[in-house]
Design a protein around this motif. Structure first.
Motif, PDB file in Angstrom:
ATOM      1  N   TYR A  16       0.807  -1.213   0.000  1.00 33.22           N
ATOM      2  CA  TYR A  16       0.000   0.000   0.000  1.00 33.22           C
ATOM      3  C   TYR A  16       0.845   1.270   0.000  1.00 33.22           C
ATOM      4  O   TYR A  16       0.505   2.258  -0.659  1.00 33.22           O
ATOM      5  N   SER A  17       1.935   1.280   0.759  1.00 27.52           N
ATOM      6  CA  SER A  17       2.748   2.496   0.853  1.00 27.52           C
ATOM      7  C   SER A  17       3.364   2.856  -0.483  1.00 27.52           C
ATOM      8  O   SER A  17       3.568   4.033  -0.784  1.00 27.52           O
ATOM      9  N   ALA A  18       3.644   1.867  -1.315  1.00 27.99           N
ATOM     10  CA  ALA A  18       4.193   2.136  -2.639  1.00 27.99           C
ATOM     11  C   ALA A  18       3.179   2.848  -3.524  1.00 27.99           C
ATOM     12  O   ALA A  18       3.549   3.522  -4.482  1.00 27.99           O
ATOM     13  N   ALA A  19       1.883   2.716  -3.182  1.00 23.76           N
ATOM     14  CA  ALA A  19       0.827   3.361  -3.961  1.00 23.76           C
ATOM     15  C   ALA A  19       0.303   4.628  -3.289  1.00 23.76           C
ATOM     16  O   ALA A  19      -0.623   5.250  -3.782  1.00 23.76           O
ATOM     17  N   GLY A  20       0.879   4.996  -2.142  1.00 23.79           N
ATOM     18  CA  GLY A  20       0.447   6.198  -1.440  1.00 23.79           C
ATOM     19  C   GLY A  20      -0.654   5.969  -0.426  1.00 23.79           C
ATOM     20  O   GLY A  20      -1.225   6.933   0.092  1.00 23.79           O
ATOM     21  N   PHE A  21      -0.970   4.717  -0.106  1.00 21.90           N
ATOM     22  CA  PHE A  21      -2.037   4.405   0.847  1.00 21.90           C
ATOM     23  C   PHE A  21      -1.450   3.900   2.162  1.00 21.90           C
ATOM     24  O   PHE A  21      -0.278   3.539   2.248  1.00 21.90           O
ATOM     25  N   GLY A  22      -2.322   3.831   3.189  1.00 21.79           N
ATOM     26  CA  GLY A  22      -1.877   3.353   4.491  1.00 21.79           C
ATOM     27  C   GLY A  22      -2.205   1.896   4.746  1.00 21.79           C
ATOM     28  O   GLY A  22      -1.559   1.236   5.545  1.00 21.79           O
ATOM     29  N   GLY A  23      -3.274   1.389   4.095  1.00 23.11           N
ATOM     30  CA  GLY A  23      -3.651  -0.009   4.269  1.00 23.11           C
ATOM     31  C   GLY A  23      -4.704  -0.250   5.324  1.00 23.11           C
ATOM     32  O   GLY A  23      -4.971  -1.398   5.689  1.00 23.11           O
ATOM     33  N   GLY A  24      -5.348   0.836   5.808  1.00 20.71           N
ATOM     34  CA  GLY A  24      -6.312   0.687   6.899  1.00 20.71           C
ATOM     35  C   GLY A  24      -7.432  -0.286   6.608  1.00 20.71           C
ATOM     36  O   GLY A  24      -7.840  -1.051   7.489  1.00 20.71           O
ATOM     37  N   SER A  25      -7.942  -0.279   5.386  1.00 21.68           N
ATOM     38  CA  SER A  25      -9.042  -1.184   5.046  1.00 21.68           C
ATOM     39  C   SER A  25      -8.613  -2.643   5.185  1.00 21.68           C
ATOM     40  O   SER A  25      -9.366  -3.485   5.685  1.00 21.68           O
ATOM     41  N   SER A  26      -7.398  -2.945   4.761  1.00 20.99           N
ATOM     42  CA  SER A  26      -6.903  -4.326   4.858  1.00 20.99           C
ATOM     43  C   SER A  26      -6.588  -4.711   6.292  1.00 20.99           C
ATOM     44  O   SER A  26      -6.843  -5.846   6.716  1.00 20.99           O
ATOM     45  N   TYR A  27      -6.012  -3.771   7.083  1.00 17.95           N
ATOM     46  CA  TYR A  27      -5.758  -4.076   8.497  1.00 17.95           C
ATOM     47  C   TYR A  27      -7.065  -4.419   9.203  1.00 17.95           C
ATOM     48  O   TYR A  27      -7.141  -5.388   9.972  1.00 17.95           O
ATOM     49  N   LEU A  28      -8.098  -3.616   8.950  1.00 11.98           N
ATOM     50  CA  LEU A  28      -9.395  -3.857   9.591  1.00 11.98           C
ATOM     51  C   LEU A  28      -9.999  -5.182   9.143  1.00 11.98           C
ATOM     52  O   LEU A  28     -10.574  -5.917   9.949  1.00 11.98           O
ATOM     53  N   ALA A  29      -9.873  -5.489   7.847  1.00 12.08           N
ATOM     54  CA  ALA A  29     -10.407  -6.752   7.343  1.00 12.08           C
ATOM     55  C   ALA A  29      -9.707  -7.937   8.004  1.00 12.08           C
ATOM     56  O   ALA A  29     -10.355  -8.906   8.426  1.00 12.08           O
ATOM     57  N   ILE A  30      -8.387  -7.857   8.101  1.00 12.95           N
ATOM     58  CA  ILE A  30      -7.613  -8.943   8.715  1.00 12.95           C
ATOM     59  C   ILE A  30      -7.985  -9.095  10.183  1.00 12.95           C
ATOM     60  O   ILE A  30      -8.244 -10.215  10.672  1.00 12.95           O
ATOM     61  N   LEU A  31      -8.029  -7.981  10.922  1.00 13.72           N
ATOM     62  CA  LEU A  31      -8.346  -8.041  12.351  1.00 13.72           C
ATOM     63  C   LEU A  31      -9.773  -8.521  12.594  1.00 13.72           C
ATOM     64  O   LEU A  31     -10.041  -9.234  13.561  1.00 13.72           O
ATOM     65  N   ALA A  32     -10.689  -8.149  11.692  1.00 10.79           N
ATOM     66  CA  ALA A  32     -12.074  -8.613  11.815  1.00 10.79           C
ATOM     67  C   ALA A  32     -12.156 -10.120  11.626  1.00 10.79           C
ATOM     68  O   ALA A  32     -12.885 -10.822  12.344  1.00 10.79           O
ATOM     69  N   LEU A  33     -11.411 -10.636  10.660  1.00 13.28           N
ATOM     70  CA  LEU A  33     -11.417 -12.085  10.412  1.00 13.28           C
ATOM     71  C   LEU A  33     -10.783 -12.848  11.569  1.00 13.28           C
ATOM     72  O   LEU A  33     -11.085 -14.020  11.781  1.00 13.28           O
ATOM     73  N   TRP A  34      -9.897 -12.174  12.322  1.00  8.77           N
ATOM     74  CA  TRP A  34      -9.276 -12.798  13.501  1.00  8.77           C
ATOM     75  C   TRP A  34     -10.097 -12.528  14.768  1.00  8.77           C
ATOM     76  O   TRP A  34      -9.669 -12.853  15.859  1.00  8.77           O
ATOM     77  N   SER A  35     -11.269 -11.909  14.616  1.00 11.56           N
ATOM     78  CA  SER A  35     -12.203 -11.648  15.730  1.00 11.56           C
ATOM     79  C   SER A  35     -11.572 -10.843  16.865  1.00 11.56           C
ATOM     80  O   SER A  35     -11.774 -11.133  18.051  1.00 11.56           O
ATOM     81  N   VAL A  36     -10.819  -9.802  16.504  1.00 12.47           N
ATOM     82  CA  VAL A  36     -10.203  -8.913  17.489  1.00 12.47           C
ATOM     83  C   VAL A  36     -11.263  -7.943  18.018  1.00 12.47           C
ATOM     84  O   VAL A  36     -12.185  -7.547  17.289  1.00 12.47           O
ATOM     85  N   ASP A  37     -11.162  -7.543  19.281  1.00 10.26           N
ATOM     86  CA  ASP A  37     -12.094  -6.589  19.894  1.00 10.26           C
ATOM     87  C   ASP A  37     -12.210  -5.337  19.032  1.00 10.26           C
ATOM     88  O   ASP A  37     -11.217  -4.803  18.547  1.00 10.26           O
ATOM     89  N   PHE A  38     -13.433  -4.839  18.850  1.00 12.74           N
ATOM     90  CA  PHE A  38     -13.656  -3.789  17.851  1.00 12.74           C
ATOM     91  C   PHE A  38     -12.983  -2.471  18.217  1.00 12.74           C
ATOM     92  O   PHE A  38     -12.530  -1.734  17.347  1.00 12.74           O
ATOM     93  N   GLN A  39     -12.863  -2.144  19.509  1.00 13.38           N
ATOM     94  CA  GLN A  39     -12.170  -0.909  19.891  1.00 13.38           C
ATOM     95  C   GLN A  39     -10.671  -1.032  19.647  1.00 13.38           C
ATOM     96  O   GLN A  39     -10.026  -0.099  19.148  1.00 13.38           O
TER      97      GLN A  39
END
Length: 247
Positions: A16-39
């Motif tokens: 993502y950084s090579a394209a100018g993005f931070g990757g937040g959408s993917s981090y959230l998707a990964i953490l959601a699939l791992w059932s991490v606490d939402f806060q």
């Protein structure tokens, strides 16, 4: 679990950084699939966004691809709305509903970039539409604060379609936009005492994205094309988004 997450976060930040993005959408998707606490999920994604794009902002500015006047035009309304979106009380069920919609939209945007966006040079339009894009930035900023997504993934295609600036400048503007809105989102969480970090969990992930982000920011776009990023992550994000909506 943490080892697998670190590897995934490193790869996301690198791409993502090579394209100018931070990757937040993917981090959230990964953490959601791992059932991490939402806060914890939201705070971690925003912090990782900041860690990745701060290097990108520096490199884009040094290379002359960050027009500061346009950057502030886009962010003037979005920053307070990102703070407000993060500060607003939100139940877990509501958060996952909004996040599911946001991730699904993000996946569709990625598919658009992959299949329909042309790799031709952008010639900026002559007409100044700073106010209109400032309002669009504000809407994206509000969504950013509510979900923990930096917002660059939505902003970039809008700017490209409107021929707002050159491709490299749009990447620089997206990095700046993600940085200031992620900081505003963290500030909103801190103001309502809802910012959550488990440093045994967040610390290794933060180190992983810093390493990946620095490497990605230095890579040429000829090595890591934005379309590759879209193709590699759209399915993951779409799966996570749809899963939240039907849960």
């Amino acid at each position: 679990m943490i080892t697998e997450l670190c590897l995934l976060f490193f790869l996301v930040a690198l791409a993502y950084s090579a394209a100018g993005f931070g990757g937040g959408s993917s981090y959230l998707a990964i953490l959601a699939l791992w059932s991490v606490d939402f806060q914890l999920m939201k705070s971690t994604a925003l912090l990782c966004n900041v860690a990745v794009v701060i290097g990108g902002v520096y490199h884009f500015y040094r290379s002359g691809h960050l027009p500061l006047k346009k950057a502030w035009q886009l962010s003037l309304v979005s920053v307070p709305l990102a703070f407000l979106g993060s500060y607003l009380p939100m139940k877990q069920a509501t958060f996952f509903l909004v996040l599911g919609i946001a991730l699904t939209l993000a996946a569709l945007v990625m598919c658009y970039r992959l299949f329909f966006e042309k790799e031709e040079p952008i010639i900026p339009a002559d007409k100044d539409k700073g106010m209109a894009y400032g309002i669009i930035g504000g809407v994206i900023g509000l969504l950013s604060g509510m979900t923990g997504i930096g917002g660059g993934i939505y902003l970039s295609p809008v700017l490209r379609l409107g021929k707002y600036d050159t491709a490299k400048n749009i990447a620089g503007l997206s990095s700046f936009f993600i940085l200031v809105n992620s900081v505003a989102g963290l500030a909103g969480q801190a103001a309502k005492h809802a910012i959550v970090f488990d440093w045994k969990f967040t610390g290794p992930l933060l180190l992983a994205v810093i390493a990946g982000g620095q490497i990605g920011a230095l890579l040429s776009a000829k090595i890591l094309k934005p379309r590759w990023v879209a193709g590699a992550t759209a399915i993951l994000i779409l799966y996570a988004g749809v899963r939240m909506l039907i849960k």
